[in-house]
Design a protein around this motif. Sequence first.
Motif, PDB file in Angstrom:
ATOM      1  N   CYS A 221       4.175 -11.828  -9.539  1.00  0.00           N
ATOM      2  CA  CYS A 221       4.268 -10.500  -8.928  1.00  0.00           C
ATOM      3  C   CYS A 221       4.506 -10.647  -7.430  1.00  0.00           C
ATOM      4  O   CYS A 221       3.729 -11.316  -6.737  1.00  0.00           O
TER       5      CYS A 221
ATOM      6  N   CYS B 290      -1.680   3.524  -4.850  1.00  0.00           N
ATOM      7  CA  CYS B 290      -0.883   2.309  -4.609  1.00  0.00           C
ATOM      8  C   CYS B 290      -1.725   1.050  -4.811  1.00  0.00           C
ATOM      9  O   CYS B 290      -1.228   0.039  -5.338  1.00  0.00           O
ATOM     10  N   CYS B 291      -3.004   1.104  -4.415  1.00  0.00           N
ATOM     11  CA  CYS B 291      -3.880  -0.047  -4.633  1.00  0.00           C
ATOM     12  C   CYS B 291      -4.074  -0.319  -6.119  1.00  0.00           C
ATOM     13  O   CYS B 291      -4.082  -1.481  -6.555  1.00  0.00           O
TER      14      CYS B 291
ATOM     15  N   THR C 151      -5.143  -7.066  -2.147  1.00  0.00           N
ATOM     16  CA  THR C 151      -5.168  -5.641  -2.476  1.00  0.00           C
ATOM     17  C   THR C 151      -6.608  -5.189  -2.316  1.00  0.00           C
ATOM     18  O   THR C 151      -7.446  -5.434  -3.194  1.00  0.00           O
TER      19      THR C 151
ATOM     20  N   THR D 232       3.909  -9.010  -4.517  1.00  0.00           N
ATOM     21  CA  THR D 232       3.084  -7.901  -4.054  1.00  0.00           C
ATOM     22  C   THR D 232       3.643  -7.283  -2.789  1.00  0.00           C
ATOM     23  O   THR D 232       3.585  -6.058  -2.604  1.00  0.00           O
ATOM     24  N   HIS D 233       4.195  -8.127  -1.907  1.00  0.00           N
ATOM     25  CA  HIS D 233       4.741  -7.608  -0.652  1.00  0.00           C
ATOM     26  C   HIS D 233       5.894  -6.645  -0.921  1.00  0.00           C
ATOM     27  O   HIS D 233       5.949  -5.540  -0.349  1.00  0.00           O
TER      28      HIS D 233
ATOM     29  N   GLN E 260      -0.777  -7.512 -10.094  1.00  0.00           N
ATOM     30  CA  GLN E 260      -1.222  -8.856  -9.739  1.00  0.00           C
ATOM     31  C   GLN E 260      -2.129  -9.449 -10.816  1.00  0.00           C
ATOM     32  O   GLN E 260      -2.017 -10.631 -11.150  1.00  0.00           O
TER      33      GLN E 260
ATOM     34  N   LEU F  21       6.468  -5.078  -3.743  1.00  0.00           N
ATOM     35  CA  LEU F  21       5.948  -3.945  -4.509  1.00  0.00           C
ATOM     36  C   LEU F  21       5.301  -2.916  -3.589  1.00  0.00           C
ATOM     37  O   LEU F  21       5.549  -1.702  -3.717  1.00  0.00           O
ATOM     38  N   GLN F  22       4.494  -3.384  -2.657  1.00  0.00           N
ATOM     39  CA  GLN F  22       3.847  -2.455  -1.736  1.00  0.00           C
ATOM     40  C   GLN F  22       4.861  -1.770  -0.824  1.00  0.00           C
ATOM     41  O   GLN F  22       4.708  -0.583  -0.497  1.00  0.00           O
TER      42      GLN F  22
ATOM     43  N   SER G 187      -0.789  -1.931  -7.453  1.00  0.00           N
ATOM     44  CA  SER G 187      -0.607  -3.313  -6.981  1.00  0.00           C
ATOM     45  C   SER G 187      -1.597  -4.258  -7.645  1.00  0.00           C
ATOM     46  O   SER G 187      -1.222  -5.360  -8.077  1.00  0.00           O
ATOM     47  N   HIS G 188      -2.855  -3.856  -7.742  1.00  0.00           N
ATOM     48  CA  HIS G 188      -3.854  -4.740  -8.325  1.00  0.00           C
ATOM     49  C   HIS G 188      -3.597  -4.961  -9.810  1.00  0.00           C
ATOM     50  O   HIS G 188      -3.771  -6.084 -10.315  1.00  0.00           O
TER      51      HIS G 188
ATOM     52  N   TYR H 135       6.774  -3.028 -14.018  1.00  0.00           N
ATOM     53  CA  TYR H 135       7.020  -3.675 -12.723  1.00  0.00           C
ATOM     54  C   TYR H 135       8.515  -3.762 -12.429  1.00  0.00           C
ATOM     55  O   TYR H 135       8.970  -3.450 -11.314  1.00  0.00           O
TER      56      TYR H 135
END
Length: 750
Positions: A201, A186-187, A271, A203-204, A194, A206-207, A190-191, A251
């Motif tokens: 993006c 997942c990291c 991240t 991120t919130h 971003q 997406l995570q 996400s990275h 994405y």
Amino acid sequence: EVESDILRRVRTLLRELDGHHPACQCDRGMLRWTLHKKIDQNPSNSSVLVRILVKELERAERGDFRHYIIPLLHTLMYTLIKAPCISDELCGRVYDFCKRLLTLPKPFCTIGLDYATRLKMERTAPGTLYQRMVISEQSLKSDPYPYQEKIFIFADPQLLSEAICNALAMDTEAAQVSQSPRVCMCCVISHAMQAALGEACDTHALQGRLKDMPISDVEHWFREVVVAVECAGSTGSTDRGQHTARLEEIYRALLSSSQAGNAPQAGVQDTPLPNPNISFHLWTEDDQLWKELVLFIRPLSQSCEPDCLSQDLDTFEIQDIISDCECCEQTRFSVLSTDSGIERDLPAAAEEPFPPCSAETEQSRLHRKGGIKKKPSPLESVAFLQAGCNSPGVKPPGRLQRRSGIPPDPAAPLQRLHTARIVLLGDDRILGRLAQAYHSLRKRETRRVFLTPRLNLQFYYIPVVAGQPDTLAVVDHAATRQEELCEVAGYLGRADPWYESNINTLCHMIPKLATMPSSPSKHLVTDLFITDVIAYYVRMAIQPVCFQVYSVKVFFNDPAQEPAEDVFLTELCTQGQDSISPRELSMTKKKTTLDGPGIDLTVTYRKVVVSDREKELDVSLRSSGLVMKAIPADEAEDLVCLNVTITEIIRINNLSGRSFSAVANRLKTRNIKIRSTEQRPFTVRLDKDSRRTYRNVISLEVSPCLEPSYCLQKTRTMKFSLHETEDVGLVKYMPKSLLLPINTFAGVMQ
């Protein structure tokens, strides 16, 4: 205000490099760590720090402050790897600066080339460096990037206190908490989003979407992201816009339509960079290092951790591992058939170098435990030599195909997909053990190659000095000062200021942290200072300093006792030994009264001169002892040279009677022989370790230790050309001396 605070921290860091240490001594070695932790708390300030570091680099270049360049560059690159999003304009300025370093001497040009190569790839596919680091450190399964890394921390329980060992074990264990493969995948996703999409993006969201997914879906999107980033980063020809468009497509497909259309939250979300895979080991067995490396390459079971399996392993089980591994990879170097006709000797049909064995396959194998071990053939040894030399013109090894109608397809040579990073904690004595283990490993690999073509081996050293436990406190009560116990660390600190600032400061900090009372913050992953510093050291220190390993052959006063052979890295010390029998004791007292303390020695050595011409000298003297030091006091001196100090006893006759004085004779040599002319024994201690003491010695020979593979090939060459004294053939291109490389941030800065 934020920019001025970061600039103040960077300038304080540079002042420490100039020797102006902070007023509070507890801040020594923590300036870099606190700077990066501040950025981790607010990732949006990453660009501010990168911009400041670029300006400081350009200022150091104009003012010719070269000792600032490598520390600033390492700090910048570590920030850039962890940063969620850095503009292409900033990356371009760093890239241009790294290219200008190519005009400078080593190590600046070497580091500049390495970072310029990485930045070129990062500019094409943002997030590549972060993704590759996480995949390799966590051993995530990825076909486009199949590399794996692991950090092994070794500590000698007889050199460090139990409190220090327990604290280090707890810290490394706490660093792995809440760090599953799912979290790491997942990291990476996400990275990558971003880095490519920036503030577009969410991120919130997406995570949150990844958190609600089953593990199979997370693995699917992880593979999609990795393929997209690797394809763009490895080729270098892909336009950055195409890469951004591809990741934006992934994405939007990953998020639901309603979430994808929402406006992202303001600001850049963090991240984190997961901690690397670290295992802590108490070094209790001589061959423990080799066992752990074998289990890292080839675990006994895919469902068990190598660390758990290594506890009850014996030598025969390890040999069975090697036998099974080598049966899976048969190498052919000529048309000579080596087919034994036994089904077990057939190579595995799978494409993986080490396919997992099913229960049926395991039961169908022919097991011959307890049999006579086959002597390695010359072909297997040639495989090791060719792998070590990377000689051109070597035929690619092919797999033997038994099925009719299928021609033997040439298989690609083995790649070093595994990297073992060995971190040693302790003083010079544990480095002496490392030299022993490394020499043993090289000899084992010469006899039967296994690790060499598969494993990339890196060594790191963190000095730690603390109170000795009871086992050695009595023996080593002459506890030499810290400078004498950490000569290697002192040399590395003088050669590399960034090593001195970040690593040598841990010498006393680790014992202090180990004795601190436990607190809730001590168990938080974000506050694990020691683990964070080790991770930074291992990730950024890529420049080795190579130390010559010396071999010593010891002869005893008992003719029936075989001579002993050993190696040392830092120091060899000899002292007179107490007489054993009453007759020898009376003769010794009479000799001491006439000639003074000590014993008569004959020293034969080759003098080191500037012209590098060999000049052999013989000296006879009376001495109370001598010390050979392999670590020079100045980083500009030659590392392949022994500094020998012989304490000579001189008799002085005057009116008041006979007296004796001690004079220190110093000489430089690479080869030396010492013999007791009156057959009186003396003791020999290696690498300041009382456990490595030889008694009843009457003679010894010291010379640079040769690479075992060189010795093997040299012996074979001499069989065919008996009159050749110089190296011919393949031997000319092989490393002759055995060198122990220890990684630092800059190597040796001239």
